[in-house]
Design an enzyme around this catalytic site. Structure first.
Site, PDB file in Angstrom:
ATOM      1  N   HIS A  12       0.817  -1.230   0.000  1.00 46.11           N
ATOM      2  CA  HIS A  12       0.000   0.000   0.000  1.00 46.11           C
ATOM      3  C   HIS A  12       0.849   1.278   0.000  1.00 46.11           C
ATOM      4  O   HIS A  12       0.398   2.323   0.484  1.00 46.11           O
ATOM      5  CB  HIS A  12      -0.964  -0.022   1.187  1.00 46.11           C
ATOM      6  N   HIS A  59      -1.614   4.362  10.038  1.00 43.21           N
ATOM      7  CA  HIS A  59      -0.263   4.900  10.235  1.00 43.21           C
ATOM      8  C   HIS A  59      -0.275   6.194  11.045  1.00 43.21           C
ATOM      9  O   HIS A  59       0.665   6.983  10.977  1.00 43.21           O
ATOM     10  CB  HIS A  59       0.400   5.178   8.894  1.00 43.21           C
ATOM     11  N   HIS A 191      10.068  -3.894   4.275  1.00 43.88           N
ATOM     12  CA  HIS A 191      10.540  -2.505   4.208  1.00 43.88           C
ATOM     13  C   HIS A 191      10.874  -1.974   5.589  1.00 43.88           C
ATOM     14  O   HIS A 191      10.303  -2.406   6.583  1.00 43.88           O
ATOM     15  CB  HIS A 191       9.577  -1.568   3.480  1.00 43.88           C
ATOM     16  N   GLU A 238       3.831  -5.140   8.752  1.00 45.00           N
ATOM     17  CA  GLU A 238       2.525  -5.005   8.069  1.00 45.00           C
ATOM     18  C   GLU A 238       2.042  -6.347   7.513  1.00 45.00           C
ATOM     19  O   GLU A 238       0.859  -6.516   7.221  1.00 45.00           O
ATOM     20  CB  GLU A 238       2.627  -3.973   6.938  1.00 45.00           C
TER      21      GLU A 238
HETATM   22  C1  DHB Z   1       6.300   3.374   2.338  1.00 46.16           C
HETATM   23  C2  DHB Z   1       5.717   2.128   2.601  1.00 46.16           C
HETATM   24  C3  DHB Z   1       4.654   2.047   3.497  1.00 46.16           C
HETATM   25  O1  DHB Z   1       4.047   0.866   3.850  1.00 46.16           O
HETATM   26  C4  DHB Z   1       4.140   3.181   4.106  1.00 46.16           C
HETATM   27  O2  DHB Z   1       3.079   3.038   4.931  1.00 46.16           O
HETATM   28  C5  DHB Z   1       4.724   4.411   3.853  1.00 46.16           C
HETATM   29  C6  DHB Z   1       5.812   4.508   2.955  1.00 46.16           C
HETATM   30  C7  DHB Z   1       7.430   3.476   1.348  1.00 46.16           C
HETATM   31  O3  DHB Z   1       7.946   2.459   0.868  1.00 46.16           O
HETATM   32  O4  DHB Z   1       7.801   4.611   1.018  1.00 46.16           O
HETATM   33 FE    FE Z   2       2.541   1.173   5.458  1.00 42.00          FE
END
Ligand code: DHB
Ligand code: FE
Length: 284
Positions: A12, A59, A191, A238
């Site tokens: 997302h 978030h 991530h 997540e």
């Molecule tokens: C990014 C990924 C995320 O899941 C998020 O909530 C905000 C930013 C990213 O990869 O930039």
């Molecule tokens: Fe996210």
């Protein structure tokens, strides 16, 4: 009677929403990513869901560190988005399905999951970006948003999230209303947005998840939160939303589609379509 048509699990990343708003889909950076969603939309046109139960993580738009429920379920007639930055346009309101929301809430609480119920709930990019990916134009589905805390420790374990999904699955199976229900999981895969490992992506672990989520989700429930942070980065947690949705599906599923592309912004981006196996449909 209600029918669960299947599930879509997807990343997302906010930048995806910006790319959609700006029409960047065919640019070289974006095309290999967006190409993964054509088969998903084709599948959606075949199975025709009219309500989406969307499991995502907020978030900081609706919940903040002062009050952060482990699991929350929306029970509103309408859900608004608001400006969270990221260069994202504010999405138009999403129609809810209060009857299904209250049925799920009553059922999971009776099943010993003491969720927070939200009769007002702002939905953030964790919900709006996947909706724009799945229905880029006209969208006729109503939504039931469900959030999982991935911000304020302690987080629920993968095993707990899977069991919560099981309870949601039992709730959906006993809903009396007419509904073609799509489950949606949003977030991940690997991530990390901050700290010494900012930018960390683990392709090997992401591909392991795409395989196991379909064929052997119990393998993922044996992971701890620390295992996930180690393997998938701080925000890789997540992935918990994927475990909730997998728990809500029958044990036997068929992966109708899976696509992985990294990086998108800072993230290993994945999308997957899971459908109940034929034997499960026959048994229902
Ligand atoms: C990014 C990924 C995320 O899941 C998020 O909530 C905000 C930013 C990213 O990869 O930039
Ligand atoms: Fe996210």
């Amino acid at each position: 009677m209600a029918k669960v048509v299947g599930a879509v699990a997807t990343s997302h990343v906010p930048l995806i929403g910006k790319a959609i708003a700006r029409g960047w889909q065919d640019q070289p950076y974006w095309k290999p990513f967006f190409d993964g969603y054509g088969p998903v939309r084709q599948w959606l046109a075949e199975v025709r869901p009219d309500v989406a139960v969307v499991v995502y993580n907020d978030h900081g738009l609706n919940f903040f560190l002062d009050k952060l429920p482990t699991f929350a379920i929306g029970a509103a007639a309408t859900y608004c988005n608001a400006d969270e930055g990221w260069g994202l346009p504010v999405a138009p309101p999403f129609p809810g399905h209060p009857e299904l929301s209250w049925h799920i809430i009553e059922s999971v609480v009776a099943d010993e999951f003491d969720v927070t119920t939200c009769q007002e709930m702002l939905v953030d990019h964790g919900l709006t970006v996947p909706m724009a990916l799945l229905w880029p134009g006209e969208r006729s589905v109503r939504i039931v948003p469900i959030t999982v805390n991935h911000v304020q420790y302690p987080l629920p374990s993968p095993a707990r999230c899977f069991k919560f999904g099981r309870a949601i699955g039992r709730a959906l199976a006993t809903f009396d209303g007419e509904a073609r229900i799509l489950l949606v999981a949003t977030g991940g895969l690997s991530h990390q947005l901050d700290g010494a490992r900012a930018g960390f992506i683990n392709r090997r672990f992401d591909l392991f998840c795409l395989d196991k989520i379909a064929t052997d989700p119990e393998a993922m429930t044996r992971l701890s939160i620390l295992d996930i942070v180690r393997e998938a980065g701080a925000q890789g947690t997540e992935l918990l939303t994927w475990l909730v949705v997998r728990g809500a599906l029958p044990p036997d599923v068929v992966a109708r589609h899976a696509h992985y592309h990294a990086p998108i912004s800072n993230t290993g981006a994945a999308v997957m379509v899971l459908e109940p196996a034929r034997s499960e449909v026959a048994a229902a």
